[in-house]
Design an enzyme around this catalytic site. Sequence first.
Site, mmCIF file in Angstrom:
data_model
loop_
_atom_site.group_PDB
_atom_site.id
_atom_site.type_symbol
_atom_site.label_atom_id
_atom_site.label_comp_id
_atom_site.label_asym_id
_atom_site.label_seq_id
_atom_site.Cartn_x
_atom_site.Cartn_y
_atom_site.Cartn_z
ATOM 1 C CE LYS A 136 15.536 -13.316 -10.741
ATOM 2 N NZ LYS A 136 15.715 -14.682 -11.516
ATOM 3 C CG ASP B 141 17.516 -12.928 -14.088
ATOM 4 O OD1 ASP B 141 16.876 -13.953 -14.220
ATOM 5 O OD2 ASP B 141 17.039 -11.875 -14.576
#
Length: 448
Positions: free
Chosen positions: A130, A170
């Site tokens: 991430k 995201d």
Amino acid sequence: MQSTHQDSLERFLAGLRRRNPGEHEFHQAVEEVAVNILPFVAERPQYEHKRILERMTEPDRIIIFRVCWEDDEGNIRVNRGYRIQCNNSIGPYKGGIRFHPSVNLSILKFLAFEQTFKNSLTGLPLGGGKGGSDFDPKGKSANEVMRFCQSFMTELHRHVGPDTDVPAGDIGVGSREVGYLFGQYKRLTNRFEGVLTGKALEFGGSHIRNEATGYGVVYLMENVLQRCQEELEGKTCAISGAGNVATHCAEKLIERGAKVLTLSDSSGFIYDPEGITQEKLEWVKELKNERRGRIQEYAEHFGCEFSEGRPWKVPCELAFPCATQNEMEEPDVRTLVRNGCQAVAEGANMPTTPGAIEVLREARVLHAPAKAANAGGVAVSGLEMSQNSVRIRWNREEVDEHLQRIMSEIHDQCVEFGEHGEYVDYMRGANIAGFRKVAHAMLAYGVM
Ligand code: NDP
Ligand code: 2IT
């Protein structure tokens, strides 16, 4: 036996907190997993002696860098960029990039840790990662966003690659930002390759990727309901968020004949008792993706209520938190339960606090955790990577079929490891099923 498990959990968490001080979101995500995995591991010495869970909670590497850019007034701005490469045991690091002022190490470490389990559940060869930045896209011009993305990729490009680490979108990173990031990677490396997913169709994107997370949440919920001989048609639904996940979750629910009552953003929520239609949803997409406006405008445009706070006080049978972490707390869930809510499926990552999860469990409300429920996005990212590797494009129907199959297989894995009499503890099922595959690979590699 119970107290031995409790002791080993407390010891494990004390070590985690000591090594990662102040990282509350990371502690929370690990605890949610450890509570299920430690007893599972205790019965299987091959895992325990190799300290698999300890190794999984220490990312392979963390990259932190300066992102410098110039705003429209000519001021120099400085932000911080991150990429957490958590675990690549079963495939290249894979996971989104978040641009939001709240981004910090704790949030990205929790997201990268969760991603490792989620990606394992998809059955595809994807590791966990991430990244992101504390950059706030709100109020920035398209040119400012472009300059920021170019500067961000100027550092990131040396750490990623189609077989190394494949970022995606995201919060705050949608197809516009992925376009800027991909363009800069291509310019710097002189390579056209599948280094990012969520690309537009014209330059290597996959059909359905944009819709996949929201659609996947609904497919998972459909499986949950089918197991109880129930269906989506006619069910009243509350959704939080008004971004990529929320709008596509709403879209699929509407298509299935459910009644969507709410959407929200960080200013508040709208409650449309008539139900949001596909036509109104198109208006919301244009509001959010083109005009970058606020959800309050929906209430003014369509003549319904707007309130500050979260939508969980609106009576509903199904709830879909699709905005951000810890957006569903204990009092919210008590209200949902009192109002007869039957099931919750998490579109956002870790939207439900530990206290809220406990209330859902006690009330026997079915609860599909993010790792399982929102895995459709990364699953179609995996399919985008496959298509890029062989330079082909599947059609919409083919990708949607794969997505439906994957969500149904995720559901079945949760049931296999989470069934508890009549009730399914989907969280336990997702944790154990996700852990097993990564753990087997780690054992095979030896100590590293
Ligand atoms: P978007 O940026 O498209 O939308 C985010 C939405 O959530 C916006 O409506 C935003 O409101 C709201 N929101 C964000 N932060 C907060 C906050 N602190 N409080 C209240 N509302 C907030 O993001 P996505 O839809 O892509 O992501 C939503 C969630 O889904 C995240 O948890 C993400 O990690 C998760 N997810 C996303 C996937 C994807 O493919 N995009 C895949 C799997 C999970 P505002 O505009 O006011 O900030
Ligand atoms: O949280 C997530 O799963 C995502 N943001 C999507 C990740 C991806 O690589 O598609």
